[in-house]
Design a protein around this motif. Structure first.
Motif, PDB file in Angstrom:
ATOM      1  N   THR A  51       2.282   1.661  -3.392  1.00 48.21           N
ATOM      2  CA  THR A  51       1.097   2.352  -3.806  1.00 48.21           C
ATOM      3  C   THR A  51       1.125   3.617  -4.156  1.00 48.21           C
ATOM      4  O   THR A  51       0.978   4.190  -5.331  1.00 48.21           O
ATOM      5  CB  THR A  51       0.006   1.501  -3.905  1.00 48.21           C
ATOM      6  OG1 THR A  51      -0.348   0.548  -4.360  1.00 48.21           O
ATOM      7  CG2 THR A  51      -1.336   2.001  -5.295  1.00 48.21           C
ATOM      8  N   GLN A  52       0.932   4.232  -2.513  1.00 50.84           N
ATOM      9  CA  GLN A  52       1.551   6.075  -2.321  1.00 50.84           C
ATOM     10  C   GLN A  52       2.212   6.387  -2.631  1.00 50.84           C
ATOM     11  O   GLN A  52       1.751   7.715  -3.501  1.00 50.84           O
ATOM     12  CB  GLN A  52       0.702   5.774  -1.321  1.00 50.84           C
ATOM     13  CG  GLN A  52      -0.174   5.463  -0.415  1.00 50.84           C
ATOM     14  CD  GLN A  52      -0.156   5.859   1.370  1.00 50.84           C
ATOM     15  OE1 GLN A  52      -0.536   6.545   1.997  1.00 50.84           O
ATOM     16  NE2 GLN A  52      -0.024   4.642   2.245  1.00 50.84           N
TER      17      GLN A  52
ATOM     18  N   ARG B   7       0.695  -1.468   0.156  1.00 54.66           N
ATOM     19  CA  ARG B   7       0.323   0.072  -0.016  1.00 54.66           C
ATOM     20  C   ARG B   7       0.372   1.229  -0.132  1.00 54.66           C
ATOM     21  O   ARG B   7       0.449   2.104  -0.937  1.00 54.66           O
ATOM     22  CB  ARG B   7      -0.575  -0.189   1.066  1.00 54.66           C
ATOM     23  CG  ARG B   7      -2.076   1.189   1.206  1.00 54.66           C
ATOM     24  CD  ARG B   7      -2.656   1.347   2.527  1.00 54.66           C
ATOM     25  NE  ARG B   7      -1.813   1.371   3.626  1.00 54.66           N
ATOM     26  CZ  ARG B   7      -2.256   0.110   4.217  1.00 54.66           C
ATOM     27  NH1 ARG B   7      -3.199  -0.833   4.684  1.00 54.66           N
ATOM     28  NH2 ARG B   7      -1.263   0.894   5.946  1.00 54.66           N
TER      29      ARG B   7
ATOM     30  N   VAL C 196      -0.401   6.287   6.122  1.00 55.11           N
ATOM     31  CA  VAL C 196      -1.023   7.122   5.075  1.00 55.11           C
ATOM     32  C   VAL C 196      -0.168   8.526   4.429  1.00 55.11           C
ATOM     33  O   VAL C 196      -0.542   8.978   5.396  1.00 55.11           O
ATOM     34  CB  VAL C 196      -2.458   6.703   4.896  1.00 55.11           C
ATOM     35  CG1 VAL C 196      -3.119   7.346   3.970  1.00 55.11           C
ATOM     36  CG2 VAL C 196      -2.850   5.587   6.042  1.00 55.11           C
TER      37      VAL C 196
ATOM     38  N   PRO D 122      -0.246  12.876  -0.298  1.00 54.31           N
ATOM     39  CA  PRO D 122       0.472  12.670  -1.897  1.00 54.31           C
ATOM     40  C   PRO D 122       0.273  13.954  -2.599  1.00 54.31           C
ATOM     41  O   PRO D 122       1.392  13.493  -3.418  1.00 54.31           O
ATOM     42  CB  PRO D 122      -1.454  12.999  -2.747  1.00 54.31           C
ATOM     43  CG  PRO D 122      -2.227  13.665  -2.028  1.00 54.31           C
ATOM     44  CD  PRO D 122      -1.961  13.023  -0.475  1.00 54.31           C
TER      45      PRO D 122
ATOM     46  N   ASN E  22      -6.771   1.931   5.198  1.00 55.74           N
ATOM     47  CA  ASN E  22      -7.233   0.998   3.864  1.00 55.74           C
ATOM     48  C   ASN E  22      -7.829   2.155   2.632  1.00 55.74           C
ATOM     49  O   ASN E  22      -8.192   2.588   1.706  1.00 55.74           O
ATOM     50  CB  ASN E  22      -8.328   0.213   4.103  1.00 55.74           C
ATOM     51  CG  ASN E  22      -7.798  -1.151   4.507  1.00 55.74           C
ATOM     52  OD1 ASN E  22      -6.620  -1.303   4.001  1.00 55.74           O
ATOM     53  ND2 ASN E  22      -8.342  -2.398   5.110  1.00 55.74           N
ATOM     54  N   GLN E  23      -8.075   3.429   3.588  1.00 60.58           N
ATOM     55  CA  GLN E  23      -8.950   4.354   2.786  1.00 60.58           C
ATOM     56  C   GLN E  23      -7.481   5.915   2.094  1.00 60.58           C
ATOM     57  O   GLN E  23      -6.763   5.695   2.895  1.00 60.58           O
ATOM     58  CB  GLN E  23      -9.995   5.724   3.594  1.00 60.58           C
ATOM     59  CG  GLN E  23     -11.146   5.063   4.123  1.00 60.58           C
ATOM     60  CD  GLN E  23     -11.847   5.776   5.188  1.00 60.58           C
ATOM     61  OE1 GLN E  23     -12.078   7.167   4.493  1.00 60.58           O
ATOM     62  NE2 GLN E  23     -12.028   5.271   5.799  1.00 60.58           N
ATOM     63  N   ARG E  24      -8.211   6.540   0.822  1.00 57.28           N
ATOM     64  CA  ARG E  24      -7.080   6.862   0.391  1.00 57.28           C
ATOM     65  C   ARG E  24      -7.341   8.301   1.494  1.00 57.28           C
ATOM     66  O   ARG E  24      -7.863   8.931   2.613  1.00 57.28           O
ATOM     67  CB  ARG E  24      -7.845   7.884  -0.735  1.00 57.28           C
ATOM     68  CG  ARG E  24      -7.948   6.772  -2.044  1.00 57.28           C
ATOM     69  CD  ARG E  24      -8.744   7.189  -3.011  1.00 57.28           C
ATOM     70  NE  ARG E  24      -9.757   7.816  -2.647  1.00 57.28           N
ATOM     71  CZ  ARG E  24     -10.470   8.479  -4.071  1.00 57.28           C
ATOM     72  NH1 ARG E  24      -9.845   8.370  -5.110  1.00 57.28           N
ATOM     73  NH2 ARG E  24     -11.449   9.040  -4.123  1.00 57.28           N
ATOM     74  N   HIS E  25      -5.846   8.940   1.181  1.00 60.07           N
ATOM     75  CA  HIS E  25      -5.522   9.969   2.556  1.00 60.07           C
ATOM     76  C   HIS E  25      -6.560  10.727   1.978  1.00 60.07           C
ATOM     77  O   HIS E  25      -7.280  11.852   3.083  1.00 60.07           O
ATOM     78  CB  HIS E  25      -4.258  10.490   1.417  1.00 60.07           C
ATOM     79  CG  HIS E  25      -3.286  11.981   2.532  1.00 60.07           C
ATOM     80  ND1 HIS E  25      -4.306  12.990   2.183  1.00 60.07           N
ATOM     81  CD2 HIS E  25      -2.979  11.487   3.652  1.00 60.07           C
ATOM     82  CE1 HIS E  25      -3.805  13.808   3.490  1.00 60.07           C
ATOM     83  NE2 HIS E  25      -2.917  13.119   4.476  1.00 60.07           N
ATOM     84  N   THR E  26      -7.218  11.824   0.985  1.00 57.14           N
ATOM     85  CA  THR E  26      -7.825  12.489   0.529  1.00 57.14           C
ATOM     86  C   THR E  26      -9.401  12.267   1.319  1.00 57.14           C
ATOM     87  O   THR E  26     -10.128  13.035   2.203  1.00 57.14           O
ATOM     88  CB  THR E  26      -7.992  12.784  -0.550  1.00 57.14           C
ATOM     89  OG1 THR E  26      -8.962  11.886  -1.283  1.00 57.14           O
ATOM     90  CG2 THR E  26      -7.237  13.771  -1.720  1.00 57.14           C
ATOM     91  N   ASP E  27      -9.779  10.928   1.585  1.00 54.44           N
ATOM     92  CA  ASP E  27     -10.896  10.638   2.067  1.00 54.44           C
ATOM     93  C   ASP E  27     -10.634  10.574   3.829  1.00 54.44           C
ATOM     94  O   ASP E  27     -11.765  11.161   4.713  1.00 54.44           O
ATOM     95  CB  ASP E  27     -11.581   8.612   1.717  1.00 54.44           C
ATOM     96  CG  ASP E  27     -12.117   8.794   0.315  1.00 54.44           C
ATOM     97  OD1 ASP E  27     -12.343   9.847  -0.329  1.00 54.44           O
ATOM     98  OD2 ASP E  27     -11.798   7.625  -0.546  1.00 54.44           O
TER      99      ASP E  27
ATOM    100  N   ALA F  20       1.435   7.120  -6.735  1.00 56.08           N
ATOM    101  CA  ALA F  20       0.297   8.265  -6.957  1.00 56.08           C
ATOM    102  C   ALA F  20       1.415   9.959  -6.230  1.00 56.08           C
ATOM    103  O   ALA F  20       0.409  10.720  -7.097  1.00 56.08           O
ATOM    104  CB  ALA F  20      -0.343   7.910  -5.931  1.00 56.08           C
TER     105      ALA F  20
END
Length: 274
Positions: A22-23, A19, A91, A94, A123-128, A26
């Motif tokens: 992947t971050q 994970r 997390v 970005p 498991n959530q995206r940073h923006t979320d 991005a």
């Protein structure tokens, strides 16, 4: 534009490692490289690659590699003038590398604000996570929390002396590093960014790492003439594990936290950033 090396260490958190990669892929810009230090024997992930940047794998020569030595090994291997160290399960913002391109003072450790969240939230995206506050956990912040993600010049890291490898097992190594940084006239400057890390309920009074924590606290006292994390040590004293006059007489272990009345020593209570 200035480039950055990313550094992390890993032992068993392979899903979190994937994970994190992947971050990083991005991020815009992406890091120049990822230095990945394996604290234990190689696994199927030990040849992990990315199309966005090279991943440099560094391996242990014995059975295991302590956290301080693993961090030093990774940072020593970076090829950029500046590096960003991050916990493998963090997390990350970005735009972290973009922000750091605009913040490049020497004698400065750049970090982010730290927000603790529940494990499922990772498991959530940073923006979320920025907008979804139901998983946020409020707790007292400490300077050592900045070790979840920090950036500095490799030269400044060497001036500080890196992470003191006398601190073995859990606890105090981060407090020691930032104390050494202050004594080297480095300042810690948080960026306008948030890094999310998992909240572990017993991290603030880690009974399952009692012996490591007590030993490391004594090393710190001999080095800096005062005890770190006095709130934790006071709780140990109040619960009868160490002597109440430890600040005057030094830490003496009176009782080990292994009775049924104590916090169970189960995996979910353990803390290990890798």
């Amino acid at each position: 534009m200035e480039t950055f090396s990313a550094v992390t260490i890993v032992k068993s958190r392979l899903e979190q490692l994937q994970r994190l990669v992947t971050q990083l892929e991005a991020c815009d810009p992406a890091p120049q490289e990822l230095i990945l230090v394996w604290m234990t024997r190689p696994s199927d992930y030990s040849l992990l690659k990315s199309d966005q940047f090279p991943i440099v794998h560094k391996f242990v020569t014995g059975e295991t590699l302590p956290i301080a030595k693993a961090r030093n090994k990774g940072i020593a291997a970076v090829s950029s003038e500046r590096f960003v160290y991050m916990n493998v399960d963090a997390v990350i913002p970005p735009d972290i590398f973009s922000q750091l391109q605009d913040n490049h003072a020497s004698d400065t450790i750049y970090s982010t604000h730290i927000q603790y969240v529940t494990k499922p939230a990772l498991n959530q995206r940073h923006t979320d996570l920025l907008s979804d506050t139901q998983h946020h956990v409020d707790c007292e912040r400490k300077e050592s929390d900045y070790s979840a993600l920090f950036c500095m010049r490799k030269q400044d890291f060497e001036t500080v002396g890196g992470f003191d490898e006398r601190f073995d097992g859990f606890g105090i190594n981060d407090e020691d590093f930032f104390t050494a940084a202050r004594h080297s006239n480095l300042t810690v400057t948080p960026l306008d960014a948030v890094t999310f890390v998992q909240y572990r309920p017993h991290y603030r009074c880690p009974l399952n790492h009692f012996l490591d924590f007590s030993r490391n606290a004594e090393i710190y006292r001999r080095k800096w003439q005062e005890y770190p994390c006095k709130d934790v040590l006071m709780r140990y004293a109040e619960q009868g594990y160490i002597n109440k006059d430890f600040q005057q007489a030094g830490i003496k272990i009176d009782h080990l936290p292994t009775d049924t009345k104590d916090v169970p020593l189960t995996p979910e209570h353990a803390y290990d950033e890798a």
